[in-house]
Design a protein around this motif. Sequence first.
Motif, PDB file in Angstrom:
ATOM      1  N   GLN A 171      -5.677   5.689 -22.374  1.00  0.00           N
ATOM      2  CA  GLN A 171      -6.921   4.998 -22.059  1.00  0.00           C
ATOM      3  C   GLN A 171      -7.617   5.687 -20.902  1.00  0.00           C
ATOM      4  O   GLN A 171      -7.001   6.380 -20.105  1.00  0.00           O
ATOM      5  CB  GLN A 171      -6.680   3.531 -21.737  1.00  0.00           C
ATOM      6  N   THR A 172      -8.929   5.476 -20.847  1.00  0.00           N
ATOM      7  CA  THR A 172      -9.738   5.959 -19.732  1.00  0.00           C
ATOM      8  C   THR A 172     -10.613   4.798 -19.293  1.00  0.00           C
ATOM      9  O   THR A 172     -11.390   4.271 -20.090  1.00  0.00           O
ATOM     10  CB  THR A 172     -10.622   7.146 -20.160  1.00  0.00           C
ATOM     11  N   ILE A 173     -10.471   4.404 -18.042  1.00  0.00           N
ATOM     12  CA  ILE A 173     -11.280   3.327 -17.480  1.00  0.00           C
ATOM     13  C   ILE A 173     -11.852   3.825 -16.169  1.00  0.00           C
ATOM     14  O   ILE A 173     -11.102   4.188 -15.257  1.00  0.00           O
ATOM     15  CB  ILE A 173     -10.449   2.051 -17.241  1.00  0.00           C
ATOM     16  N   GLY A 174     -13.169   3.841 -16.072  1.00  0.00           N
ATOM     17  CA  GLY A 174     -13.811   4.336 -14.862  1.00  0.00           C
ATOM     18  C   GLY A 174     -13.420   5.781 -14.626  1.00  0.00           C
ATOM     19  O   GLY A 174     -13.590   6.629 -15.484  1.00  0.00           O
ATOM     20  N   LYS A 175     -12.875   6.077 -13.460  1.00  0.00           N
ATOM     21  CA  LYS A 175     -12.432   7.433 -13.116  1.00  0.00           C
ATOM     22  C   LYS A 175     -10.914   7.549 -13.158  1.00  0.00           C
ATOM     23  O   LYS A 175     -10.315   8.360 -12.473  1.00  0.00           O
ATOM     24  CB  LYS A 175     -12.935   7.813 -11.712  1.00  0.00           C
ATOM     25  N   THR A 176     -10.284   6.704 -13.977  1.00  0.00           N
ATOM     26  CA  THR A 176      -8.831   6.721 -14.113  1.00  0.00           C
ATOM     27  C   THR A 176      -8.463   6.921 -15.578  1.00  0.00           C
ATOM     28  O   THR A 176      -9.020   6.276 -16.455  1.00  0.00           O
ATOM     29  CB  THR A 176      -8.232   5.394 -13.607  1.00  0.00           C
ATOM     30  N   ALA A 177      -7.530   7.839 -15.827  1.00  0.00           N
ATOM     31  CA  ALA A 177      -7.063   8.103 -17.180  1.00  0.00           C
ATOM     32  C   ALA A 177      -5.543   8.009 -17.205  1.00  0.00           C
ATOM     33  O   ALA A 177      -4.884   8.331 -16.221  1.00  0.00           O
ATOM     34  CB  ALA A 177      -7.506   9.491 -17.636  1.00  0.00           C
ATOM     35  N   THR A 178      -5.014   7.561 -18.334  1.00  0.00           N
ATOM     36  CA  THR A 178      -3.571   7.444 -18.490  1.00  0.00           C
ATOM     37  C   THR A 178      -3.127   8.306 -19.670  1.00  0.00           C
ATOM     38  O   THR A 178      -3.748   8.277 -20.720  1.00  0.00           O
ATOM     39  CB  THR A 178      -3.160   5.981 -18.720  1.00  0.00           C
ATOM     40  N   PHE A 179      -2.049   9.056 -19.456  1.00  0.00           N
ATOM     41  CA  PHE A 179      -1.538  10.011 -20.445  1.00  0.00           C
ATOM     42  C   PHE A 179      -0.116   9.645 -20.829  1.00  0.00           C
ATOM     43  O   PHE A 179       0.642   9.115 -20.018  1.00  0.00           O
ATOM     44  CB  PHE A 179      -1.525  11.426 -19.858  1.00  0.00           C
ATOM     45  N   TYR A 180       0.262   9.995 -22.067  1.00  0.00           N
ATOM     46  CA  TYR A 180       1.615   9.768 -22.551  1.00  0.00           C
ATOM     47  C   TYR A 180       2.093  11.002 -23.300  1.00  0.00           C
ATOM     48  O   TYR A 180       1.363  11.581 -24.110  1.00  0.00           O
ATOM     49  CB  TYR A 180       1.668   8.565 -23.493  1.00  0.00           C
ATOM     50  N   ARG A 181       3.325  11.377 -22.999  1.00  0.00           N
ATOM     51  CA  ARG A 181       3.991  12.441 -23.741  1.00  0.00           C
ATOM     52  C   ARG A 181       5.476  12.108 -23.787  1.00  0.00           C
ATOM     53  O   ARG A 181       6.129  11.998 -22.756  1.00  0.00           O
ATOM     54  CB  ARG A 181       3.780  13.807 -23.072  1.00  0.00           C
ATOM     55  N   LYS A 182       5.996  11.924 -24.987  1.00  0.00           N
ATOM     56  CA  LYS A 182       7.411  11.569 -25.155  1.00  0.00           C
ATOM     57  C   LYS A 182       8.290  12.754 -24.796  1.00  0.00           C
ATOM     58  O   LYS A 182       7.994  13.884 -25.139  1.00  0.00           O
ATOM     59  CB  LYS A 182       7.676  11.160 -26.598  1.00  0.00           C
ATOM     60  N   ASN A 183       9.372  12.456 -24.086  1.00  0.00           N
ATOM     61  CA  ASN A 183      10.360  13.460 -23.724  1.00  0.00           C
ATOM     62  C   ASN A 183      11.701  13.028 -24.304  1.00  0.00           C
ATOM     63  O   ASN A 183      12.374  12.160 -23.747  1.00  0.00           O
ATOM     64  CB  ASN A 183      10.461  13.597 -22.203  1.00  0.00           C
ATOM     65  N   PRO A 184      12.105  13.596 -25.440  1.00  0.00           N
ATOM     66  CA  PRO A 184      13.358  13.167 -26.073  1.00  0.00           C
ATOM     67  C   PRO A 184      14.604  13.470 -25.241  1.00  0.00           C
ATOM     68  O   PRO A 184      15.648  12.868 -25.445  1.00  0.00           O
ATOM     69  CB  PRO A 184      13.385  13.935 -27.395  1.00  0.00           C
ATOM     70  N   ARG A 185      14.520  14.383 -24.299  1.00  0.00           N
ATOM     71  CA  ARG A 185      15.682  14.746 -23.472  1.00  0.00           C
ATOM     72  C   ARG A 185      15.877  13.809 -22.281  1.00  0.00           C
ATOM     73  O   ARG A 185      16.869  13.891 -21.583  1.00  0.00           O
ATOM     74  CB  ARG A 185      15.531  16.170 -22.953  1.00  0.00           C
ATOM     75  N   LEU A 186      14.910  12.940 -22.044  1.00  0.00           N
ATOM     76  CA  LEU A 186      14.969  12.045 -20.895  1.00  0.00           C
ATOM     77  C   LEU A 186      16.001  10.950 -21.142  1.00  0.00           C
ATOM     78  O   LEU A 186      15.991  10.295 -22.180  1.00  0.00           O
ATOM     79  CB  LEU A 186      13.590  11.427 -20.677  1.00  0.00           C
ATOM     80  N   LYS A 187      16.898  10.762 -20.188  1.00  0.00           N
ATOM     81  CA  LYS A 187      17.924   9.727 -20.310  1.00  0.00           C
ATOM     82  C   LYS A 187      17.308   8.377 -19.953  1.00  0.00           C
ATOM     83  O   LYS A 187      16.629   8.241 -18.953  1.00  0.00           O
ATOM     84  CB  LYS A 187      19.100  10.030 -19.389  1.00  0.00           C
ATOM     85  N   ARG A 188      17.587   7.391 -20.784  1.00  0.00           N
ATOM     86  CA  ARG A 188      17.038   6.049 -20.574  1.00  0.00           C
ATOM     87  C   ARG A 188      18.151   5.098 -20.139  1.00  0.00           C
ATOM     88  O   ARG A 188      19.261   5.167 -20.624  1.00  0.00           O
ATOM     89  CB  ARG A 188      16.389   5.551 -21.853  1.00  0.00           C
TER      90      ARG A 188
END
Length: 100
Positions: free
Chosen positions: A74-91
Motif C-alpha cells: 500500500q501507499t498512503i501519503g508519503k509512506t509505502a509498505t513493501f513485502y517480499r517473502k523470504n523462505p529461508r527466514l526462521k519463524r
Amino acid sequence: MTGKERAELRAHCNQLRPTVHVGTEGLSQTLTEALDDALRTRELVKVQLNKTSDLSAKEAARELAGRVKAEVIQTIGKTATFYRKNPRLKRKAGVPPWKE
C-alpha cells in the motif's frame, strides 16, 4: 499475490513504524541496499518518503519495488509498505518476522 493475502498484510501495516527513510539523496543505491536488507530480515517493511521528493509516492514505491523485487502492499501519503517473502527466514511459532 491474492487480494485476500494483500488485505491481510495491509492490516499488519497499520501497526508498523517506518523502518527505512528516504532522505535528501532520494532513491540512491544506499537506500536500495537498506531496503533490501530490511526485507530480507523482516519481509514486511514500511518506508517513509521525503516530503520534498520530486517523485510521487506511488512512482517512488514502484521504482523501489522493482529494484528490490518486492511487492507494494500500500501507499498512503508519503509512506509505502513493501513485502517480499523470504523462505529461508526462521519463524517462531507462527509469529510473523515483522512482529519480532
